[in-house]
Design a protein around this motif. Sequence first.
Motif, PDB file in Angstrom:
ATOM      1  N   ASP A  32       0.720 -10.467  -9.132  1.00 33.73           N
ATOM      2  CA  ASP A  32      -0.593 -10.943  -8.717  1.00 33.73           C
ATOM      3  C   ASP A  32      -1.627  -9.874  -9.071  1.00 33.73           C
ATOM      4  N   VAL A  33      -2.862 -10.290  -9.394  1.00 27.15           N
ATOM      5  CA  VAL A  33      -3.941  -9.356  -9.718  1.00 27.15           C
ATOM      6  C   VAL A  33      -5.129  -9.639  -8.801  1.00 27.15           C
ATOM      7  N   VAL A  34      -5.620  -8.584  -8.144  1.00 27.80           N
ATOM      8  CA  VAL A  34      -6.770  -8.698  -7.241  1.00 27.80           C
ATOM      9  C   VAL A  34      -7.768  -7.610  -7.610  1.00 27.80           C
ATOM     10  N   GLU A  35      -9.048  -7.955  -7.681  1.00 24.69           N
ATOM     11  CA  GLU A  35     -10.098  -6.973  -7.944  1.00 24.69           C
ATOM     12  C   GLU A  35     -10.827  -6.669  -6.648  1.00 24.69           C
ATOM     13  N   HIS A  36     -10.925  -5.377  -6.334  1.00 24.80           N
ATOM     14  CA  HIS A  36     -11.519  -4.941  -5.072  1.00 24.80           C
ATOM     15  C   HIS A  36     -12.982  -4.565  -5.314  1.00 24.80           C
ATOM     16  N   PRO A  37     -13.888  -4.845  -4.383  1.00 24.62           N
ATOM     17  CA  PRO A  37     -15.313  -4.605  -4.640  1.00 24.62           C
ATOM     18  C   PRO A  37     -15.751  -3.145  -4.560  1.00 24.62           C
ATOM     19  N   VAL A  38     -14.996  -2.303  -3.867  1.00 24.35           N
ATOM     20  CA  VAL A  38     -15.387  -0.898  -3.686  1.00 24.35           C
ATOM     21  C   VAL A  38     -14.207   0.011  -4.028  1.00 24.35           C
ATOM     22  N   PRO A  39     -14.459   1.314  -4.274  1.00 23.81           N
ATOM     23  CA  PRO A  39     -13.380   2.202  -4.727  1.00 23.81           C
ATOM     24  C   PRO A  39     -12.381   2.612  -3.650  1.00 23.81           C
ATOM     25  N   SER A  40     -12.625   2.266  -2.383  1.00 29.19           N
ATOM     26  CA  SER A  40     -11.756   2.714  -1.295  1.00 29.19           C
ATOM     27  C   SER A  40     -11.025   1.551  -0.639  1.00 29.19           C
ATOM     28  N   ILE A  41      -9.796   1.841  -0.213  1.00 26.08           N
ATOM     29  CA  ILE A  41      -9.068   0.903   0.632  1.00 26.08           C
ATOM     30  C   ILE A  41      -8.448   1.679   1.782  1.00 26.08           C
ATOM     31  N   THR A  42      -8.239   0.995   2.874  1.00 22.52           N
ATOM     32  CA  THR A  42      -7.422   1.514   3.961  1.00 22.52           C
ATOM     33  C   THR A  42      -6.196   0.620   4.044  1.00 22.52           C
ATOM     34  N   VAL A  43      -5.027   1.233   4.018  1.00 16.33           N
ATOM     35  CA  VAL A  43      -3.796   0.449   3.911  1.00 16.33           C
ATOM     36  C   VAL A  43      -2.734   1.028   4.837  1.00 16.33           C
ATOM     37  N   SER A  44      -1.830   0.180   5.283  1.00 17.35           N
ATOM     38  CA  SER A  44      -0.686   0.609   6.089  1.00 17.35           C
ATOM     39  C   SER A  44       0.554  -0.130   5.603  1.00 17.35           C
ATOM     40  N   ARG A  45       1.706   0.260   6.106  1.00 17.37           N
ATOM     41  CA  ARG A  45       2.946  -0.454   5.766  1.00 17.37           C
ATOM     42  C   ARG A  45       2.840  -1.928   6.112  1.00 17.37           C
ATOM     43  N   PHE A  46       2.093  -2.221   7.188  1.00 17.86           N
ATOM     44  CA  PHE A  46       2.056  -3.575   7.712  1.00 17.86           C
ATOM     45  C   PHE A  46       1.028  -4.435   6.981  1.00 17.86           C
ATOM     46  N   SER A  47       0.238  -3.852   6.097  1.00 16.46           N
ATOM     47  CA  SER A  47      -0.787  -4.625   5.386  1.00 16.46           C
ATOM     48  C   SER A  47      -0.510  -4.721   3.888  1.00 16.46           C
ATOM     49  N   LEU A  48       0.673  -4.299   3.468  1.00 17.74           N
ATOM     50  CA  LEU A  48       1.017  -4.391   2.051  1.00 17.74           C
ATOM     51  C   LEU A  48       1.194  -5.850   1.634  1.00 17.74           C
ATOM     52  N   PRO A  49       0.899  -6.171   0.369  1.00 19.80           N
ATOM     53  CA  PRO A  49       1.076  -7.560  -0.077  1.00 19.80           C
ATOM     54  C   PRO A  49       2.543  -7.976  -0.063  1.00 19.80           C
ATOM     55  N   GLU A  50       2.767  -9.267   0.066  1.00 17.17           N
ATOM     56  CA  GLU A  50       4.128  -9.781   0.180  1.00 17.17           C
ATOM     57  C   GLU A  50       4.908  -9.626  -1.121  1.00 17.17           C
ATOM     58  N   ARG A  51       4.233  -9.828  -2.265  1.00 13.96           N
ATOM     59  CA  ARG A  51       4.881  -9.593  -3.564  1.00 13.96           C
ATOM     60  C   ARG A  51       4.064  -8.577  -4.338  1.00 13.96           C
ATOM     61  N   GLN A  52       4.650  -8.057  -5.417  1.00 14.67           N
ATOM     62  CA  GLN A  52       3.995  -6.994  -6.154  1.00 14.67           C
ATOM     63  C   GLN A  52       2.610  -7.440  -6.613  1.00 14.67           C
ATOM     64  N   GLN A  53       1.636  -6.580  -6.343  1.00 14.03           N
ATOM     65  CA  GLN A  53       0.241  -6.898  -6.633  1.00 14.03           C
ATOM     66  C   GLN A  53      -0.435  -5.742  -7.350  1.00 14.03           C
ATOM     67  N   VAL A  54      -1.222  -6.060  -8.367  1.00 10.11           N
ATOM     68  CA  VAL A  54      -2.078  -5.075  -9.027  1.00 10.11           C
ATOM     69  C   VAL A  54      -3.447  -5.164  -8.373  1.00 10.11           C
ATOM     70  N   LEU A  55      -3.895  -4.063  -7.790  1.00 14.25           N
ATOM     71  CA  LEU A  55      -5.194  -4.011  -7.128  1.00 14.25           C
ATOM     72  C   LEU A  55      -6.117  -3.115  -7.948  1.00 14.25           C
ATOM     73  N   VAL A  56      -7.200  -3.691  -8.480  1.00 12.83           N
ATOM     74  CA  VAL A  56      -8.126  -2.953  -9.333  1.00 12.83           C
ATOM     75  C   VAL A  56      -9.253  -2.393  -8.481  1.00 12.83           C
ATOM     76  N   LEU A  57      -9.389  -1.076  -8.457  1.00 13.12           N
ATOM     77  CA  LEU A  57     -10.498  -0.422  -7.775  1.00 13.12           C
ATOM     78  C   LEU A  57     -11.560  -0.048  -8.807  1.00 13.12           C
ATOM     79  N   PRO A  58     -12.843  -0.175  -8.488  1.00 14.78           N
ATOM     80  CA  PRO A  58     -13.894   0.142  -9.465  1.00 14.78           C
ATOM     81  C   PRO A  58     -13.832   1.602  -9.907  1.00 14.78           C
ATOM     82  N   GLY A  59     -14.081   1.831 -11.178  1.00  9.35           N
ATOM     83  CA  GLY A  59     -14.065   3.190 -11.726  1.00  9.35           C
ATOM     84  C   GLY A  59     -13.354   3.210 -13.052  1.00  9.35           C
ATOM     85  N   ARG A  60     -13.158   4.433 -13.593  1.00  9.38           N
ATOM     86  CA  ARG A  60     -12.455   4.589 -14.853  1.00  9.38           C
ATOM     87  C   ARG A  60     -11.553   5.805 -14.780  1.00  9.38           C
TER      88      ARG A  60
END
Length: 266
Positions: free
Chosen positions: A238-266
């Motif tokens: 799965d591919v998801v684009e995030h609107p800002v460069p930061s995320i807050t994540v925990s073990r309990f909030s991980l995606p159910e299947r492998q996911q590519v999360l794009v954070l803004p930047g280069r």
Amino acid sequence: MRLGQIIVTAFLALVGSLTSAHAQDRCIAVAGRSLPGVHKAAFAPVQLEASQVRLTYVGHSTFLIESPKGVKIETDYNDYVRSPEIPDIATMNRAHDTHFSISPDPRIRHVLPGWNPSGGPAQHDLTFEDVRVRNVPTNIRGLGGDTWEFGNSIFVFELAGLCIAHLGHLHHTLTPQQVGQIGQMDIVLVPVDGSLTLDLPGMIEVLKALKARLIIPMHYFSLGGLERFLARVREDFDVVEHPVPSITVSRFSLPERQQVLVLPGR
């Protein structure tokens, strides 16, 4: 208090009390869990809970990783792309000067080069506050096409019950021994340029071997380069684009299947 609330409270207390001595076991054991999606984080820093990590994409191969106790880690710390924060821990790699610093800020408590200036593999296993950092050395190509043995390290960060791997300037697929040394990851920070680092088919092979639920691209030189990577991985992840460069994540909030999360930047 209801019985269900008592059970949840006790379980969270148990998770928060796990020590770094068992961190590598967690890295392996977390792999098979089926968990819901990633939390979106606000730009303004807020106090992290004991199970949370804040991860900010600074640019190129540099991320700022923050622990519940406020430990700050900066990956591929260099003299060009830096966070405004002074990290407690800075990791570096040898391939190019955009991945290491010739003059790290003296206020950094722990500077961990991913290569050994004296020869042989670098060896790091650091525990600081609520963070453990260890490395798995890999080879890189020299400018003339020769091999620099152990010129890169995959750094593994274990904190808040999460296992995060930064692949650095990876140039080759991983051996079964290296995959075993890394362990089962929750989050992988992956270079996706497909040329200076490992080619895209090889990098996808690495991602499938590591089985991390969350994959965050880095080290691309144009949006076209990023899109080439995303076009290749959409068949598998799965591919998801995030609107800002930061995320807050925990073990309990991980995606159910492998996911590519794009954070803004280069």
